[in-house]
Scaffold this motif. Structure first.
Motif, PDB file in Angstrom:
ATOM      1  N   ALA A  50      -5.846  -2.081  -6.141  1.00  0.00           N
ATOM      2  CA  ALA A  50      -5.144  -3.374  -5.874  1.00  0.00           C
ATOM      3  C   ALA A  50      -5.798  -4.329  -6.554  1.00  0.00           C
ATOM      4  O   ALA A  50      -5.296  -5.317  -7.231  1.00  0.00           O
ATOM      5  CB  ALA A  50      -4.878  -3.418  -4.428  1.00  0.00           C
ATOM      6  N   LEU A  61      -0.918  -6.731  -4.422  1.00  0.00           N
ATOM      7  CA  LEU A  61      -0.458  -5.427  -3.733  1.00  0.00           C
ATOM      8  C   LEU A  61      -1.141  -5.845  -2.271  1.00  0.00           C
ATOM      9  O   LEU A  61      -2.043  -5.883  -2.130  1.00  0.00           O
ATOM     10  CB  LEU A  61      -0.895  -4.286  -4.283  1.00  0.00           C
ATOM     11  CG  LEU A  61      -0.239  -3.995  -5.539  1.00  0.00           C
ATOM     12  CD1 LEU A  61      -1.129  -2.704  -6.099  1.00  0.00           C
ATOM     13  CD2 LEU A  61       1.079  -3.415  -5.273  1.00  0.00           C
ATOM     14  N   SER A  63      -2.089  -4.988   1.543  1.00  0.00           N
ATOM     15  CA  SER A  63      -2.547  -3.965   2.384  1.00  0.00           C
ATOM     16  C   SER A  63      -1.361  -3.448   3.434  1.00  0.00           C
ATOM     17  O   SER A  63      -1.203  -2.488   4.132  1.00  0.00           O
ATOM     18  CB  SER A  63      -3.859  -4.095   2.814  1.00  0.00           C
ATOM     19  OG  SER A  63      -3.746  -5.212   4.060  1.00  0.00           O
ATOM     20  N   ASP A  65       1.817  -3.899   3.292  1.00  0.00           N
ATOM     21  CA  ASP A  65       3.237  -3.671   2.717  1.00  0.00           C
ATOM     22  C   ASP A  65       3.660  -2.091   3.151  1.00  0.00           C
ATOM     23  O   ASP A  65       3.074  -1.190   3.003  1.00  0.00           O
ATOM     24  CB  ASP A  65       3.310  -3.682   1.014  1.00  0.00           C
ATOM     25  CG  ASP A  65       4.739  -3.925   0.500  1.00  0.00           C
ATOM     26  OD1 ASP A  65       5.363  -2.875   1.181  1.00  0.00           O
ATOM     27  OD2 ASP A  65       4.831  -4.234  -0.528  1.00  0.00           O
ATOM     28  N   ASN A  68       3.774   0.856   0.727  1.00  0.00           N
ATOM     29  CA  ASN A  68       2.457   1.320  -0.038  1.00  0.00           C
ATOM     30  C   ASN A  68       2.388   2.675  -0.130  1.00  0.00           C
ATOM     31  O   ASN A  68       2.005   3.232  -1.190  1.00  0.00           O
ATOM     32  CB  ASN A  68       1.095   0.782   0.373  1.00  0.00           C
ATOM     33  CG  ASN A  68       0.930  -0.887   0.310  1.00  0.00           C
ATOM     34  OD1 ASN A  68       1.437  -1.203  -0.857  1.00  0.00           O
ATOM     35  ND2 ASN A  68      -0.105  -1.361   1.113  1.00  0.00           N
TER      36      ASN A  68
END
Length: 88
Positions: A50, A61, A63, A65, A68
């Motif tokens: 990321a 990106l 963590s 989300d 993922n």
């Protein structure tokens, strides 16, 4: 077997470089899992990837989300996500 798109090859090289893996980018299967079985990466590797993506492609990106699992499911899915969200 499908051919590798330029972004998929670029992301494979980024993963190998960021994680100092002892495989060539061409050895990473497009649809194989990146975590657990498959390439065998772990959560620390995800953070490193990321960070490398943020530096190279200009977006974060997160963590937390909920997507993922799908984003990091395979090289193909990660490359497609980067292609869609990159700012540079």
């Amino acid at each position: 077997m499908s051919s590798t798109l330029p972004m998929e090859a670029e992301v494979a090289a980024l993963i190998v470089e960021a994680l100092h893996l002892e495989v060539s980018p061409e050895e990473i299967e497009l649809d194989a899992p990146l975590f657990g079985e498959g390439l065998g990466l772990d959560s620390i590797d995800a953070l490193e990837i990321a960070l490398a993506i943020s530096r190279r492609y200009g977006f974060q990106l997160r963590s937390d989300d909920e997507r993922n699992g799908r984003i990091f499911a395979s090289l193909r899915s990660l490359a497609a996500h980067i292609e869609k969200h990159r700012t540079r």
